[in-house]
Design an enzyme around this catalytic site. Structure first.
Site, PDB file in Angstrom:
ATOM      1  N   GLU A  60       0.827  -1.215   0.000  1.00  0.00           N
ATOM      2  CA  GLU A  60       0.000   0.000   0.000  1.00  0.00           C
ATOM      3  C   GLU A  60       0.858   1.261   0.000  1.00  0.00           C
ATOM      4  O   GLU A  60       0.554   2.225  -0.702  1.00  0.00           O
ATOM      5  CB  GLU A  60      -0.956   0.019   1.188  1.00  0.00           C
ATOM      6  N   GLY A  78      -5.008   5.160  -0.169  1.00  0.00           N
ATOM      7  CA  GLY A  78      -5.493   3.821  -0.451  1.00  0.00           C
ATOM      8  C   GLY A  78      -6.936   3.665  -0.011  1.00  0.00           C
ATOM      9  O   GLY A  78      -7.305   4.061   1.092  1.00  0.00           O
ATOM     10  N   HIS A  85      -0.903 -14.204   0.371  1.00  0.00           N
ATOM     11  CA  HIS A  85       0.454 -14.551   0.794  1.00  0.00           C
ATOM     12  C   HIS A  85       0.667 -16.021   0.448  1.00  0.00           C
ATOM     13  O   HIS A  85      -0.099 -16.881   0.877  1.00  0.00           O
ATOM     14  CB  HIS A  85       0.624 -14.325   2.296  1.00  0.00           C
ATOM     15  N   VAL A  86       1.715 -16.301  -0.334  1.00  0.00           N
ATOM     16  CA  VAL A  86       1.905 -17.661  -0.833  1.00  0.00           C
ATOM     17  C   VAL A  86       3.154 -18.356  -0.301  1.00  0.00           C
ATOM     18  O   VAL A  86       3.301 -19.555  -0.480  1.00  0.00           O
ATOM     19  CB  VAL A  86       1.892 -17.699  -2.381  1.00  0.00           C
ATOM     20  N   HIS A 103      -4.347   0.664 -13.927  1.00  0.00           N
ATOM     21  CA  HIS A 103      -5.277   1.704 -14.372  1.00  0.00           C
ATOM     22  C   HIS A 103      -4.839   3.025 -13.755  1.00  0.00           C
ATOM     23  O   HIS A 103      -4.656   3.110 -12.542  1.00  0.00           O
ATOM     24  CB  HIS A 103      -6.710   1.386 -13.939  1.00  0.00           C
ATOM     25  N   GLY A 105      -6.395   6.429 -13.934  1.00  0.00           N
ATOM     26  CA  GLY A 105      -7.398   7.438 -14.241  1.00  0.00           C
ATOM     27  C   GLY A 105      -7.151   8.732 -13.483  1.00  0.00           C
ATOM     28  O   GLY A 105      -6.183   8.864 -12.732  1.00  0.00           O
ATOM     29  N   SER A 106      -8.031   9.691 -13.659  1.00  0.00           N
ATOM     30  CA  SER A 106      -7.858  10.992 -12.999  1.00  0.00           C
ATOM     31  C   SER A 106      -8.252  10.946 -11.526  1.00  0.00           C
ATOM     32  O   SER A 106      -7.777  11.763 -10.745  1.00  0.00           O
ATOM     33  CB  SER A 106      -8.670  12.073 -13.724  1.00  0.00           C
TER      34      SER A 106
END
Length: 136
Positions: A60, A78, A85-86, A103, A105-106
């Protein structure tokens, strides 16, 4: 993506990024940036492994730095963080997070952040949505 201006702001005062030991890194691509974090007593769980919460915080914070670099004069916050989590990472290792803009965007930015260990193995895959607030 050049994040040097934002890096100076982040490093100027104590905050979550500095408390957990995050280091932000510019990249040559316009839609990516990176961060590193050593797994130590600041960000591990009691069993000696990287905390999943610290991984999400890394993702974040990196997405916030990246959105801020793309939108000077705006506050980027955020609004959604989701991750899987792997693999565990032991104390003493260093993780690297790479954020890629999905993405831009504005008002909304969506980032995919993959976090890997020093061997290059995937540790966590995170998606962050940032809201871009235009400053008046």
């Amino acid at each position: 993506m050049d994040i040097e201006r934002i890096k100076q702001i982040v490093e100027a005062t104590p905050n979550l990024s500095t408390a957990l030991g995050m280091e932000f890194i510019s990249t040559p691509e316009d839609d990516t940036c990176m961060a590193r974090m050593k797994v130590d007593e600041r960000n591990r769980q009691p069993f000696g492994f990287l905390s999943g919460g610290a991984s999400l915080a890394l993702a974040e914070n990196l997405a916030g730095v990246a959105s801020s670099a793309l939108c000077p004069g705006s506050a980027c916050v955020g609004i959604e963080v989701s991750g899987s989590h792997v693999k565990a990472v032991a104390e003493g290792d260093t993780v690297t997070a790479r954020a890629q803009l999905l993405h831009g965007g504005s008002t909304l930015h969506v980032w995919r952040i993959d976090i890997t260990d020093t061997a290059g193995d995937l540790i966590s895959s995170v998606r962050v949505t940032n809201y871009v607030i235009k400053q008046k």
